[in-house]
Design an enzyme around this catalytic site. Structure first.
Site, PDB file in Angstrom:
ATOM      1  N   HIS A   1      -1.176  61.004  21.823  1.00 35.83           N
ATOM      2  CA  HIS A   1      -1.109  60.700  23.255  1.00 35.83           C
ATOM      3  C   HIS A   1      -1.641  59.295  23.495  1.00 35.83           C
ATOM      4  CE1 HIS A   1      -0.396  61.955  27.315  1.00 35.83           C
ATOM      5  NE2 HIS A   1      -1.657  61.787  27.690  1.00 35.83           N
TER       6      HIS A   1
ATOM      7  N   CYS B   1       6.362  70.333  29.235  1.00 41.14           N
ATOM      8  CA  CYS B   1       5.639  71.028  28.162  1.00 41.14           C
ATOM      9  C   CYS B   1       6.564  71.497  27.044  1.00 41.14           C
ATOM     10  CB  CYS B   1       4.887  72.234  28.723  1.00 41.14           C
ATOM     11  SG  CYS B   1       3.358  71.810  29.579  1.00 41.14           S
ATOM     12  N   HIS B   2       7.731  72.013  27.405  1.00 39.48           N
ATOM     13  CA  HIS B   2       8.602  72.630  26.407  1.00 39.48           C
ATOM     14  C   HIS B   2       9.651  71.681  25.845  1.00 39.48           C
ATOM     15  CE1 HIS B   2       6.879  76.591  27.157  1.00 39.48           C
ATOM     16  NE2 HIS B   2       6.950  76.317  28.441  1.00 39.48           N
TER      17      HIS B   2
ATOM     18  N   CYS C   1       9.508  72.659  33.698  1.00 36.46           N
ATOM     19  CA  CYS C   1       9.252  73.140  32.346  1.00 36.46           C
ATOM     20  C   CYS C   1       9.347  72.090  31.245  1.00 36.46           C
ATOM     21  CB  CYS C   1      10.220  74.277  32.002  1.00 36.46           C
ATOM     22  SG  CYS C   1      10.461  75.489  33.316  1.00 36.46           S
TER      23      CYS C   1
ATOM     24  N   HIS D   1      -8.714  63.356  26.161  1.00 38.25           N
ATOM     25  CA  HIS D   1      -7.857  62.539  27.020  1.00 38.25           C
ATOM     26  C   HIS D   1      -8.598  61.243  27.337  1.00 38.25           C
ATOM     27  CE1 HIS D   1      -5.301  61.105  30.238  1.00 38.25           C
ATOM     28  NE2 HIS D   1      -4.405  61.992  29.881  1.00 38.25           N
TER      29      HIS D   1
END
Length: 709
Positions: free
Chosen positions: A493, A216-217, A213, A535
């Site tokens: 990113h 993402c979190h 997890c 991306h």
């Protein structure tokens, strides 16, 4: 009251399906299998829910509606056999959420009182009290789950397996990849306000969270590409909702950890309770820890004074062997594997020094290794850990500072580190915690993504992911760093230079934008809109026959290949605009590539769920872009056995005549490097070896030193 379970399910399911269809512009058909009630997966029996609902009813409802549900004549309407709520399926949910005022008629009698909103109760509590009413006093039965209550509040209904829009299992695995943090050494405690847990359960959940997890979190559950999962959010949702969400996922991209078989029902139950406790905080990692990890295996004065072999170092490739925690050094001229070097786990990037002598690699475990390419064979001469999880490394390139400083950026702790480039001795640690660019809210975990070295000033350009800030870090005096902060867009990113090496273009991926930094004038010049989850890797530079010089990015979320104009002087009307969008093979692309000596544009799609796409590569003719792409069967050319065989990251050799592709299979399966002739688009060579375990990223020394892509 005749609020039927099947009707409630069909409404909430329709909400979910409609939301997905609107996002994709398609109409989705609901299969019977999708109508599995979320509460059934949540693990509590109807009797347990009835008991909880009865307690909530007694505390919040019985004073008006009476313990037997008969109400008070002329004042408060009955809930037993009520034709008012029995005829409208969602009334029971909307009424307890929003309250009610004004005249109504129930079972032939008029009432004109005020019912207060009970929205302060959690979704789970509201669902339980509604379920209690449905199954009491001769009513028709049925259940309401917390996902339906959340939907009525304006949130997502969680009632069935998610129809993830364009999101493949590969994409979810890529974005939510396991954190390198194990949870060991974290400060943790079970607080009294969360559901009951044993220490053993808490330890299990902590491990699962960091594996599944945190990517993402966020480590602190404050949210990153995924939503926040802090107790103020999760306790309001309640255990049933959280179990259903973890089991089924959501259309917004949350993986279906339960129905996929990745997590057991027991693990899901533990995770739902764990998320309602304060998140454990991993330990910080400062100068004492860095110095303890720092090693110089071969001192600068003991290293070779000239290359100890006759190989062409400029055409070396550093190839990440992801799951093996190694990097292969391959001779681009002979196609021989020169050596395989132990490094950190899942090396994210390799960056050569400005001179090309040293290769710096950084693993996701934040281990930074310095490889001397002059040695025979090349080997690690210095090493350091700069945190617990990391992604980026770079060295100084500005004239007069070549090979003087190195920089590495960490995901945890959120910080970057300036080091002596000869020895990796840590010199300066700078935290990136701060305010988000949009809402100006404090974020405790803004991770460092891409870092590039400016060619215009003695500066590193540092992307801070969650806050959307781009930092220009002047390294003239590391003990008194001068840092310029430029607000861009959140979720920064990867990115790379335009062909002049003046403009840095970087993806704010979840914001669907490309930020453009003028490194000479040291300012933001554009936030260019692109489509779903750009991306680029480093991107690709080429000359469009219609629009002039452009920089290219592909996308995770769709098949688009977007061209952004990069020539404000020669083509001012096109500068920093998305001037052309091509359609590639499909979503799930990670990298695009071209070369100044080539007329080809290569686009991979390793995370596409269709094997015929993920095992191939698309190539466009730059001089005839409207003709579409040719598909080359790279994985087929590799002639491997069983395995996913994802084709990833085209990379050119030094002179631009060959393109190298990784054919990435499982750790126990055979992988390969496929070399393609750029001019003829035909197979030239296949590199195989038992040591080529899960090859992914490849970095040619000459092209990476000179930012050619």
């Amino acid at each position: 009251m005749k609020l039927k379970r099947a009707v409630l399910l069909s409404i909430s399911l329709a909400i979910s399906v409609t939301a997905c269809a609107q996002e994709e512009g398609t109409v989705a058909a609901a299969e019977p299998a999708l109508a599995v009630h979320a509460a059934e997966a949540a693990g509590r029996t109807l009797e347990e829910r009835m008991e909880k609902g009865a307690d909530i009813f007694a505390a919040h409802c019985a004073a008006c509606h009476q313990a037997d549900g008969q109400g008070l004549a002329g004042a408060f309407p009955p809930l037993a056999d009520s034709d008012y709520i029995g005829g409208v399926p969602d009334v029971v949910v909307t009424t307890v959420l929003n309250g009610l005022s004004g005249k109504i008629t129930v079972n032939g009698n008029d009432y004109n009182a005020v019912m207060p909103s009970l929205s302060y109760l959690s979704d789970s509590d509201l669902a339980d009290v509604a379920t209690f009413v449905l199954n009491s006093w001769g009513n028709g039965g049925g259940e309401v789950n917390s996902g339906q209550v959340a939907a009525a509040r304006g949130g997502e209904a969680v009632t069935a397996p998610a129809d993830h829009p364009v999101t493949s299992e590969g994409e979810m695995a890529y974005q939510g990849a396991p954190s390198a943090i194990s949870g060991e050494g974290a400060t943790m405690y079970i607080d009294s306000e969360g559901p009951n847990m044993t220490q053993a359960e808490f330890d299990i959940a902590t491990k699962v969270y960091f594996q599944r997890c945190a990517g993402c979190h966020g480590v602190l559950r404050k949210g990153a590409t995924g939503k926040p999962l802090t107790p103020d959010v999760t306790r309001e949702k309640g255990s049933d909702y959280l179990k259903a969400l973890i089991t089924y996922g959501s259309a917004a991209g949350m993986p279906n950890w339960g129905t996929s078989g990745d997590l057991t029902a027991e693990q899901i139950d533990i995770m739902a309770r764990y998320l309602q406790h304060e998140p454990p905080a991993p330990p910080e990692f400062g100068m004492p820890e860095m110095n303890e990890s720092w090693q110089v295996m071969v001192a600068p004065e003991d290293r070779p004074t000239r290359p100890q072999h006759e190989r062409n170092i400029e055409n070396f490739f550093a190839v990440t062997l992801r799951d093996a925690g190694q990097v292969a050094i391959i001779d681009g001229d002979t196609k021989e594997i020169v050596t395989i070097v132990p490094t950190g786990y899942a090396v994210h990037i390799s960056r050569p020094s400005a001179s090309g002598r040293y290769m710096y690699t950084i693993g996701r475990d934040a281990r930074l290794d310095m490889i001397d390419l002059w040695m025979d064979p090349p080997e690690v001469v210095a090493e350091i850990k700069i945190g617990l999880e990391a992604r980026s490394v770079e060295t100084s390139k500005y004239k007069g500072y070549e090979d003087k400083y190195a920089i590495a950026g960490a995901y945890w702790p959120p910080q970057y580190v300036i080091m002596d480039a000869d020895t990796l001795a840590p010199m300066k640690i700078v935290s990136t915690r701060g305010m988000t660019v949009d809402t100006q809210e404090y974020h405790p975990e803004p991770r460092v993504a891409a870092i590039v070295a400016s060619h215009e000033h003695p500066e590193f350009i540092v992307n801070v992911k969650e806050t959307g800030q781009i930092l220009l870090v002047n390294y003239e005096d590391p003990e008194a760093l001068s840092v310029t902060t430029i607000g861009a867009a959140r979720f920064l990113h990867d990115g790379g230079w335009d062909s002049t090496k003046r403009y840095f273009l970087t993806a704010a991926n979840q914001s669907n934008k490309i930020a453009v930094i003028d490194s000479r004038e040291r300012k933001l010049v554009s936030l260019t809109d692109v489509t779903k989850i750009p991306h680029p890797g480093r991107g690709a530079n080429l000359v469009d026959p219609e629009f002039g010089p452009v920089w290219v990015t592909s996308a995770l979320g769709n098949a688009n290949v977007t061209f952004v104009g990069t020539d404000p002087e020669g083509h001012p009307n096109n500068a920093w605009k998305a001037v052309r969008t091509l359609e590639g093979m499909g979503g799930g692309s990670l990298f695009v590539k071209s070369h100044p000596k080539s007329s080809n544009l290569w686009v991979d799609a390793p995370l596409n769920p269709d094997e015929s796409i993920s095992q191939s590569v698309a190539v466009f003719d730059v001089n005839n872009l409207e003709a579409g792409f040719e598909v080359l069967p790279i994985a087929e050319w590799a002639d491997l056995g069983e395995g996913p065989k994802r084709v990833v990251q085209p990379e050119y050799n030094k002179d631009g005549t060959e393109v190298w592709f990784s054919v990435w299979s499982g750790k126990e399966q055979e992988s390969a490097i496929v070399v393609v002739d750029d001019k003829t688009r035909t197979l030239k060579h296949v590199i195989k070896s038992a040591g080529l375990i899960t090859p992914t990223g490849k970095f040619n020394v000459y092209n990476t030193v000179h930012d050619i892509y």
